[in-house]
Design an enzyme around this catalytic site. Structure first.
Site, PDB file in Angstrom:
ATOM      1  N   ASP A  58      48.180  50.952  14.864  1.00  0.00           N
ATOM      2  CA  ASP A  58      49.439  51.131  15.580  1.00  0.00           C
ATOM      3  C   ASP A  58      49.581  52.619  15.898  1.00  0.00           C
ATOM      4  O   ASP A  58      48.822  53.443  15.411  1.00  0.00           O
ATOM      5  CB  ASP A  58      50.613  50.594  14.764  1.00  0.00           C
ATOM      6  CG  ASP A  58      50.759  51.283  13.421  1.00  0.00           C
ATOM      7  OD1 ASP A  58      50.127  52.337  13.230  1.00  0.00           O
ATOM      8  OD2 ASP A  58      51.496  50.774  12.566  1.00  0.00           O
ATOM      9  N   ASP A  89      50.200  40.629  13.249  1.00  0.00           N
ATOM     10  CA  ASP A  89      49.975  41.376  12.005  1.00  0.00           C
ATOM     11  C   ASP A  89      51.277  41.375  11.224  1.00  0.00           C
ATOM     12  O   ASP A  89      52.353  41.284  11.811  1.00  0.00           O
ATOM     13  CB  ASP A  89      49.578  42.833  12.293  1.00  0.00           C
ATOM     14  CG  ASP A  89      50.801  43.682  12.615  1.00  0.00           C
ATOM     15  OD1 ASP A  89      51.326  44.344  11.701  1.00  0.00           O
ATOM     16  OD2 ASP A  89      51.268  43.667  13.769  1.00  0.00           O
TER      17      ASP A  89
END
Length: 382
Positions: free
Chosen positions: A93, A268
């Site tokens: 991320d 996720d």
């Protein structure tokens, strides 16, 4: 990275992500769940143990790995794969969500975000360009653009301004990614809060810039489930069909099923690992709270249908005992089980799509848990 779409069943999609890495070609079968390895480890697990649960791709956290151990240590090892000894694909991320989570410790400007380092208190700055540089050093197979995660609740005007700035940051992310000569994949992140028209503008802007995949961000931040479902139903059909779709930070097993039902390919969440450490274990018909005294002398396995190391070898009474004594092995065995539960669920989902019986699977999934199937939000309006 290439995305191959094999089959659909309703809105559900069966495909794969294909990565060319120095060690060879790796496929990630989709829909896929990515375990979270915040600090370069899935808590308590070796890479071999994580792989044994069926995981084919991990998520690493740019923000935390930037603060510790830092880019220099990462470069000395080669990249994050070498550092943590996971030589399969990694998605990182961008740090946007972690910065959003800092609340009052941060100041957002057009240039980027100034914030107080939560470790030592010093003032530091993260921008789209810096995020791309950190992720380049991490060697991420999928890089995420740097965006502002719009909070919930947010007014239309705030969500609009936030989304427009995220689009400008998306362009800056793309430009720096290209300047670095990064040959890996870059995903855009669709923002716009719970407002359909803003989500549409965000997606159109991202498609104009051009990305290898599209994530839906800014959900699972406190909004009602109905809003999350409505936004997914609205935006997923508009995402280019030849690109993977990633729902960030989600979620519970039901959320994965509902996401796939609306066309999502990737997920996720820290839930399977965090819940494992807190004694909340996912099983075929719901949840076992292993700290409950009723399991003290229960000689049955956690889930008779599960093929994980924990379920094949240990009883609920043993897991209860380990938890009661604060033994590290308890957290590890719980984590192995929860991660395997998630990967088994994804495998069942993929098989149901292949067999074109995904709607039947959804009904069976909720029936096992004694819950009703949630309605489709936009279908109700027509």
């Amino acid at each position: 990275m290439k995305y191959e779409l094999d089959k659909t069943s309703g809105n559900a999609r069966r495909g794969r992500l294909v990565f060319e890495r120095p060690q060879g070609t790796f496929s990630v079968e989709t829909p896929a769940f990515m375990p979270v390895g915040t600090y370069g480890t899935v808590k308590g697990m070796t890479p071999e143990e994580v792989r044994a649960t069926g995981a084919e791709i991990l998520l690493g956290n740019t923000f935390h790995l930037w603060l510790r151990p830092g880019q220099e240590v990462m470069r000395k090892h080669g990249d994050l794969h070498d550092f943590m000894q996971w030589h399969r694909p990694i998605l990182t991320d961008s740090g946007g969500f972690q910065v959003f989570s800092l609340g009052k410790l941060r100041k957002i400007t057009e240039e980027g975000v100034k914030f107080q380092n939560p470790i030592n208190g010093e003032r530091i700055f993260l921008s789209p360009e810096k995020s791309m540089e950190i992720q380049y050093d991490l060697g991420s197979d999928i890089v995420m653009i740097f965006d502002e995660c719009t909070p919930y609740p947010a007014t239309f005007d705030y969500a609009k301004k936030s989304m427009e700035m995220s689009l400008r940051w998306a362009k800056r992310s793309r430009d720096r990614f290209d300047e670095l000569g990064n040959k890996n994949a870059l995903f855009g992140i669709i923002q716009g809060g719970v407002f359909e028209e803003l989500r549409k503008v965000s997606l159109e802007g991202l498609v104009n810039i051009g990305f290898d995949g599209y994530a839906v961000g800014g959900l699972a931040v406190g909004e009602p489930k109905e809003d999350m479902h409505r936004i997914l139903e609205y935006i997923c059909p508009q995402i280019p069909a030849d690109k993977p779709r990633y729902l960030m930070g989600v979620g519970k097993p039901e959320d994965l099923v509902e996401g796939v039902r609306r066309g999502i390919d990737m997920f996720d969440c820290v839930m399977p690992t965090r819940n494992a450490r807190n004694g909340h274990l996912f099983v075929t018909d719901g949840i076992v709270k292993i700290r409950n005294a009723k399991y003290r002398d229960d000689t049955s396995p956690l889930d008779p249908e599960c093929d994980c190391y924990t379920c094949k070898n240990y009883t609920k009474a043993y897991l209860y005992h380990l938890d009661k004594c604060g033994e590290i092995l308890g957290a590890r065995l719980n984590t192995i089980h929860n991660l395997r539960y998630y990967q088994r669920l994804m495998a069942e989902i993929r098989q149901a799509i292949e067999d074109d019986r995904f709607d039947d699977f959804v009904v069976e999934f909720y029936a096992r848990m004694g819950k009703p199937v949630p309605p489709l939000q936009l279908a109700d309006k027509s």
